[in-house]
Write an enzyme that holds these catalytic residues in place. Structure first.
Site, short mmCIF file in Angstrom:
data_model
loop_
_atom_site.label_atom_id
_atom_site.label_comp_id
_atom_site.label_asym_id
_atom_site.label_seq_id
_atom_site.Cartn_x
_atom_site.Cartn_y
_atom_site.Cartn_z
N ALA A 117 0.83 -1.20 0.00
CA ALA A 117 0.00 0.00 0.00
C ALA A 117 0.86 1.25 0.00
O ALA A 117 1.94 1.27 0.60
CB ALA A 117 -0.91 0.01 1.24
N GLU A 137 -3.21 4.86 0.43
CA GLU A 137 -4.01 3.64 0.49
C GLU A 137 -4.11 3.11 1.92
O GLU A 137 -5.17 2.66 2.36
CB GLU A 137 -3.43 2.58 -0.45
CG GLU A 137 -3.56 2.96 -1.91
CD GLU A 137 -2.65 2.17 -2.83
OE1 GLU A 137 -2.90 2.19 -4.05
OE2 GLU A 137 -1.67 1.55 -2.35
N GLY A 156 11.49 5.61 -0.11
CA GLY A 156 11.73 4.19 0.12
C GLY A 156 10.49 3.42 0.48
O GLY A 156 9.43 3.60 -0.14
N SER A 176 8.12 8.36 -15.08
CA SER A 176 6.81 7.74 -15.00
C SER A 176 6.79 6.72 -13.89
O SER A 176 7.61 5.81 -13.87
CB SER A 176 6.47 7.07 -16.33
OG SER A 176 5.29 6.32 -16.19
N ASP A 191 3.59 -2.01 -8.71
CA ASP A 191 3.35 -3.42 -9.02
C ASP A 191 4.63 -4.23 -9.01
O ASP A 191 4.60 -5.44 -8.81
CB ASP A 191 2.68 -3.56 -10.40
CG ASP A 191 1.31 -2.91 -10.43
OD1 ASP A 191 0.74 -2.69 -9.35
OD2 ASP A 191 0.82 -2.62 -11.53
N ALA A 251 6.23 1.63 -20.66
CA ALA A 251 7.17 0.61 -21.13
C ALA A 251 7.72 -0.18 -19.95
O ALA A 251 7.84 0.33 -18.84
CB ALA A 251 8.33 1.27 -21.88
#
Length: 184
Positions: free
Chosen positions: A50, A54, A93, A114, A120, A154
């Site tokens: 998270a 979140e 971090g 980006s 993920d 990308a």
């Protein structure tokens, strides 16, 4: 791994259903989501990844300090929802909370780029290789940093990740603040 926000029309308890299936299959669920998906998790998540936003949505209060963020992460663990919480802090971090420990991971100083896909990439590769948790988080930080070097959406390149992995320091242990339980 389940990631992303729930699309319109998907039941609010979708991620809990996934957690229940993972438990039946003895699979470990790594969840990286926000909003309503987090609100309906009651158990079965191995690792919750998270952001501070979140995490704040999940516990329903302001989390301005590292101590507050770790307290919220341990509160979720104590509730039985996830076993582990990894809080991504972007350029600062990450924080890792388990039932017994709290650790701080430093970021690699990077030029802004980006951030698409960086969250993920935080941990799943190392865990899927059977690496220890701390090494997996370090690899995830390297992968997230490599994503910042790529244009748009990308994919990052493995040699960049491996080079950056060598730059990610070992985590530092954080002593519990205001919590009488022993976490080491």
């Amino acid at each position: 791994m389940a990631s992303g926000s729930l699309p319109p029309g998907v039941p609010a308890d979708y991620y809990q259903r996934v957690a229940d299936i993972c438990r039946q299959l003895s699979a470990k669920l790594i969840l990286d989501t926000s909003g309503g998906g987090l609100q309906h998790i009651s158990s079965g998540v191995f690792l919750l990844k998270a952001s501070v936003r979140e995490l704040r949505e999940c516990v329903g209060r302001r989390l301005a300090t590292e101590s507050e963020q770790l307290a919220a992460a341990h509160e979720l663990i104590d509730s039985g929802r996830p076993q582990i919480v990894l809080v991504s802090l972007g350029a600062y971090g990450a924080l890792l909370a388990t039932r017994r420990t709290s650790q701080r991971f430093s970021a690699i100083p990077m030029r802004s780029g980006s951030g698409v896909g960086a969250g993920d990439a935080m941990i799943t590769v190392g865990l899927s290789h059977g690496w220890p948790l701390a090494k997996s988080v370090r690899f995830g930080i390297a992968a997230g940093s490599a994503m910042l070097m790529t244009p748009g959406t990308a994919a990052c390149e493995r040699p960049h990740v491996e080079r950056l992995f060598e730059l990610v320091a070992e985590p530092s242990e954080i002593a519990p603040c205001g919590d009488k339980r022993h976490r080491s």
